[in-house]
Enzyme design. Structure first.
Site, PDB file in Angstrom:
ATOM      1  CE1 TYR A 195      -3.332  -2.265   5.241  1.00  0.00           C
ATOM      2  CE2 TYR A 195      -3.341   0.131   4.350  1.00  0.00           C
ATOM      3  CZ  TYR A 195      -3.489  -1.336   4.259  1.00  0.00           C
ATOM      4  OH  TYR A 195      -3.690  -1.766   2.946  1.00  0.00           O
ATOM      5  CB  THR A 236      -0.784   0.116   1.102  1.00  0.00           C
ATOM      6  OG1 THR A 236      -1.498   1.247   1.203  1.00  0.00           O
ATOM      7  CG2 THR A 236      -0.284  -0.403   2.469  1.00  0.00           C
TER       8      THR A 236
END
Ligand code: UDP
Length: 327
Positions: free
Chosen positions: A141, A117
């Site tokens: 995350y 990501t």
């Protein structure tokens, strides 16, 4: 048979990847614990229920299918939640991936496609986000995904595990044939929440922060259509099967949209009012995340065809209106 183990194949991106893999002549084997995925999204190959934390179950599936590669989507992926419960992210994402990577290597498989990501980059002011930018995540995350990238580099050095790592920007849209689409429970993503608000299925959308240092004060993101995204995965897989070594690719379009711009486009595409209000910032959100790389186009021959904001919203809206998961 050209089996590919697809972890998270019952989820939003994984289910689209399974469709693309099947169309490209592979047999996608979904490995999913159904915590955030949906069994009826598994339509394009066999389903094996299992959890990445269960190493014995992983070994069983590897020996049953003898896959040529692994595509690893399964993860917890909410920025906000990761700030409140970081332990969940380190356990499920990092420990879960370690189990999977060890099972892959021990099964003799050397091709691994990983969904990472842009959240691994963190906030970089006035820096073009290409793959060489230092990864300084500002939420758990992003930190968990960066740790898995590091792990893959170590396993390449030690065992020759070749990986293609894709750093996604914001994934949106749905299969234009509406066979699969986006559905999270609970939903936290901007576009599906907005479509629900437009449809009266939930309360008004809240804009998280209007005091960012951007032209209209709201965060800017680079949105990429899920079908373009999974096309890149098939290209990445073929690159590995052709014998190339490990490589990292950003997957974004290079064009940013603010939250207010996404709202405006949704109003135009659906021809409906968008009920919204303005709230405080959400912890962990970067101001601006826009890809500054064309490496995937140049090296993989990737052509993002549907990653236009109006098309992404139109495809998401069509999926939304099928009412697939209305309870
Ligand atoms: N966002 C928002 N309201 C919401 C959900 C998201 O304003 O209810 C904003 C969020 O702050 C971010 C952008 O929309 O700037 C995209 O958020 P999303 O959760 O869809 O993806 P993320 O960027 O966190 O991966």
């Amino acid at each position: 048979m050209n089996h590919v183990i697809v972890t998270g194949g019952a989820g939003y991106i994984g289910s689209h990847a399974c469709k693309a893999l099947a169309q490209a002549g592979f047999v996608p084997v979904t490995f999913d614990n159904l915590v955030t995925g949906w069994e009826d999204a598994v339509k394009f190959g066999p389903f094996e229920k299992g959890d990445l934390l269960d190493r014995a179950r992983l070994d069983e599936v590897f020996s049953a299918y003898e896959p040529v590669a692994v595509m690893h989507f399964a993860a917890l992926s909410q920025v906000g939640e990761s700030m409140k419960a970081p332990g969940k992210y380190w356990l499920n994402n990092v420990q879960g991936s370690l189990n999977l990577i060890e099972a892959t290597v021990e099964a003799g498989v050397r091709n691994f496609v990983f969904s990472s990501t842009c959240a691994t980059y963190g906030d970089h002011d006035n820096v073009t986000l290409d793959e060489s930018v230092e990864q300084l995540p500002i939420n758990a995350y992003g930190a968990s995904k960066r740790a898995i990238e590091d792990m893959l580099r170590d396993f390449d050095a030690a065992y020759g595990l070749h990986s293609v790592i894709f750093r996604y920007f914001n994934v949106a849209g749905a299969d234009p044939e509406a066979e699969v689409g986006e559905f999270h429970q609970p939903e936290t993503h901007l576009i599906p929440l907005m479509l629900d608000a437009i449809d009266g299925k939930r309360d008004a959308l809240t804009i998280f922060g209007t005091d960012y240092d951007t032209p209209d004060g709201t965060c800017i993101r680079d949105y990429v259509h899920v079908c373009d995204l999974v096309d890149a995965h098939v290209l990445g897989l073929k690159r590995l099967l052709d014998g190339h070594g490990s490589r990292v690719f950003n997957l974004g379009t290079g064009t940013g949209f603010s939250v207010r711009e996404v709202i405006d486009q949704s109003r135009a595409v659906t021809n409906r009012a968008v009920p919204y209000n303005e709230g405080p910032r959400r912890a962990g959100d970067c101001t601006k995340l826009v890809s500054g790389s064309t490496r995937a186009e140049k090296e993989l021959g990737w052509e993002p065809k549907r990653s236009k904001m109006d098309l992404m919203i139109a495809d998401a809206w069509r999926w939304h209106q099928t009412g697939h998961y209305d309870k």
